[in-house]
Design an enzyme around this catalytic site. Structure first.
Site, PDB file in Angstrom:
ATOM      1  N   GLN A  44      58.884   4.341  65.023  1.00  0.00           N
ATOM      2  CA  GLN A  44      58.592   3.852  63.683  1.00  0.00           C
ATOM      3  C   GLN A  44      58.019   4.982  62.833  1.00  0.00           C
ATOM      4  OE1 GLN A  44      58.086   1.880  66.342  1.00  0.00           O
ATOM      5  NE2 GLN A  44      59.439   0.206  65.793  1.00  0.00           N
ATOM      6  N   ASP A  75      58.166   9.945  75.827  1.00  0.00           N
ATOM      7  CA  ASP A  75      58.648   8.914  74.905  1.00  0.00           C
ATOM      8  C   ASP A  75      57.615   8.768  73.795  1.00  0.00           C
ATOM      9  OD1 ASP A  75      59.705   6.637  73.660  1.00  0.00           O
ATOM     10  OD2 ASP A  75      58.756   5.269  75.094  1.00  0.00           O
ATOM     11  N   THR A 118      63.436   2.161  77.071  1.00  0.00           N
ATOM     12  CA  THR A 118      64.336   1.650  78.113  1.00  0.00           C
ATOM     13  C   THR A 118      64.829   2.783  79.000  1.00  0.00           C
ATOM     14  OG1 THR A 118      65.048  -0.051  76.545  1.00  0.00           O
ATOM     15  CG2 THR A 118      66.372   0.219  78.540  1.00  0.00           C
ATOM     16  N   GLU A 156      63.210   1.015  68.152  1.00  0.00           N
ATOM     17  CA  GLU A 156      64.135   0.079  68.806  1.00  0.00           C
ATOM     18  C   GLU A 156      65.509   0.683  69.106  1.00  0.00           C
ATOM     19  OE1 GLU A 156      63.752  -4.145  67.327  1.00  0.00           O
ATOM     20  OE2 GLU A 156      62.550  -3.158  65.772  1.00  0.00           O
ATOM     21  N   ARG A 198      60.506  -5.856  75.485  1.00  0.00           N
ATOM     22  CA  ARG A 198      60.193  -4.905  74.422  1.00  0.00           C
ATOM     23  C   ARG A 198      58.736  -4.991  74.011  1.00  0.00           C
ATOM     24  NH1 ARG A 198      59.369  -4.665  69.064  1.00  0.00           N
ATOM     25  NH2 ARG A 198      59.864  -2.685  68.070  1.00  0.00           N
TER      26      ARG A 198
END
Length: 393
Positions: A211, A207, A46, A41, A177
């Site tokens: 996590q 990308d 993005t 996050e 998201r």
């Protein structure tokens, strides 16, 4: 004779294959490979979306419609997490309007996955809850539980999102998201300014999930990476990890950055630090939240006058966060990282790091103009380094 002919044809085919491989290899070597790294996050996906908007053809109408389900899921995830947690807070919150109790039970009973279809009844319950002042207070305390950054953005747009003919805008897509679990790649080309020789430059941007469980896949794309764009969600200073709620997100980012900085697989890669989510950081500071609770050393932090007025809490906070990361790049090398192979030669890692390019930018990944300007700087930096390596500058 037939046997000789077959041998010649095989050799010809082999030579042609070798030729094509050499052509492909030359093209491959010219491609600039960029890797997006950071905790979950932090804004990596993005940035990938921004590259599609800025440097490819953007999103088609059909691609936009495909995003509707993802956005509606974000709506449910948001209201579900807000109302499910409000009575678990310390001190807890109860609904201001008791008539909304039916709506709260309706949403909670749906569970985290939400409804099979988003009906008018569903939206009525969500709208009633979002208007409740206690629900708004629960939202403002979202650093005490897990909530996506775009919760307010989407919940404020319910009237638009529930329309049957709704087509997401660029901003809606940038705000949506979905957890990245697989390696994603985007390819695009940029014109090279005449002062750098003209022509065009092809980029591959990767990308990978941020996590903890997804990081084991990172090594798969480390080979040949020209630059790492390391993203930090600066607004995470008072939040904890989804995967381990006892760990502060910003502290996790610092550990991850240090591990990346000394990684033997990335010693020939330039590092560009994106101090991201400046808009969310500014909003938190305006609300009176402070980084000192989780970083007590902030009280003794001396801000460089070049960074602005020291009585501006936002500027002081962002400068403090930047200096936490800059401190990692200048501190003494840990003993277990003393030597590394650089261009096939074993060198002290401090010598290698001194040769590495390092830059930082304050960014808001959802702001297309901001990312356009930042990436223009990144492109110019890469081109200048190309000339430097070639001995032309």
């Amino acid at each position: 004779m037939a046997c000789v002919k077959k041998v010649n044809e095989a050799k010809k085919h082999s030579d042609e294959l070798d030729k094509q491989l050499k052509i492909w290899h030359r093209k491959y070597e010219k491609i600039v490979k960029l890797l997006l790294l950071g905790t979950g996050e932090s804004g990596k996906t993005t940035i990938l979306k921004q590259m599609k908007i800025l440097h490819i053809s953007g999103y088609t109408v059909s691609e936009r419609r495909e995003k509707v389900a993802e956005i509606l899921q974000n709506v449910h995830e948001s209201i579900y997490d807000i109302v499910r947690n409000m009575r678990l807070l310390n001190p807890p919150l109860d609904l201001e309007n008791s008539n909304n109790e039916k709506s709260l039970k309706y949403i909670v009973q749906l569970g985290p996955d939400g409804p099979s279809t988003f009906s008018e009844e569903y939206f009525q319950h969500v709208e009633a809850l979002w208007k409740d002042r206690s629900v708004q207070m629960s939202y403002r305390r979202s650093n005490e539980y897990q909530l996506i950054d775009s919760a307010k953005y989407f919940l404020d747009q319910l009237e638009t999102l529930k329309r049957p003919d709704y087509v997401p805008s660029d901003q809606d897509i940038l705000r949506s998201r979905k957890t990245t679990t697989e390696i994603q790649k985007i390819e695009f080309s940029l014109k090279i300014p005449k002062r750098y020789g003209g022509g065009s430059q092809t980029f591959w941007m990767f990308d990978v999930g941020g996590q903890r469980g997804a990081r084991k896949k990172w090594i798969q794309v480390f080979d040949g990476i020209r630059s790492v764009l390391f993203l930090v969600a600066c607004s995470d200073f008072d939040q904890t990890l989804r995967e381990q709620t006892s760990t502060n997100r910003l502290k996790e980012a610092l550990i991850l950055f240090e591990n990346m900085w000394y990684s033997r697989f990335l010693q020939e890669s330039g590092i560009i630090l994106f101090l991201n989510k400046q808009d969310v950081l500014m909003e938190k500071i305006k609300q009176g939240k402070s980084i000192r609770q989780n970083f007590p050393e902030y009280d003794s932090y001396i801000m460089n006058p070049k960074d602005g007025r020291s009585d501006d809490e936002y500027l002081r906070t962002r400068s403090f966060i930047r200096d936490l990361f800059l401190g990692i790049t200048t501190k003494k090398t840990p003993a277990h990282h003393e030597y590394v192979v650089f261009h096939r030669v074993s060198l002290p890692i401090e010598d290698v790091i001194r040769k590495r390019g390092f830059y930082y930018h304050f960014t808001t990944a959802t702001d297309t103009n901001n990312i356009k300007m930042v990436f223009e700087d990144v492109h110019s930096m890469i081109l200048a380094e190309n000339l430097s390596v070639a001995g032309l500058e």
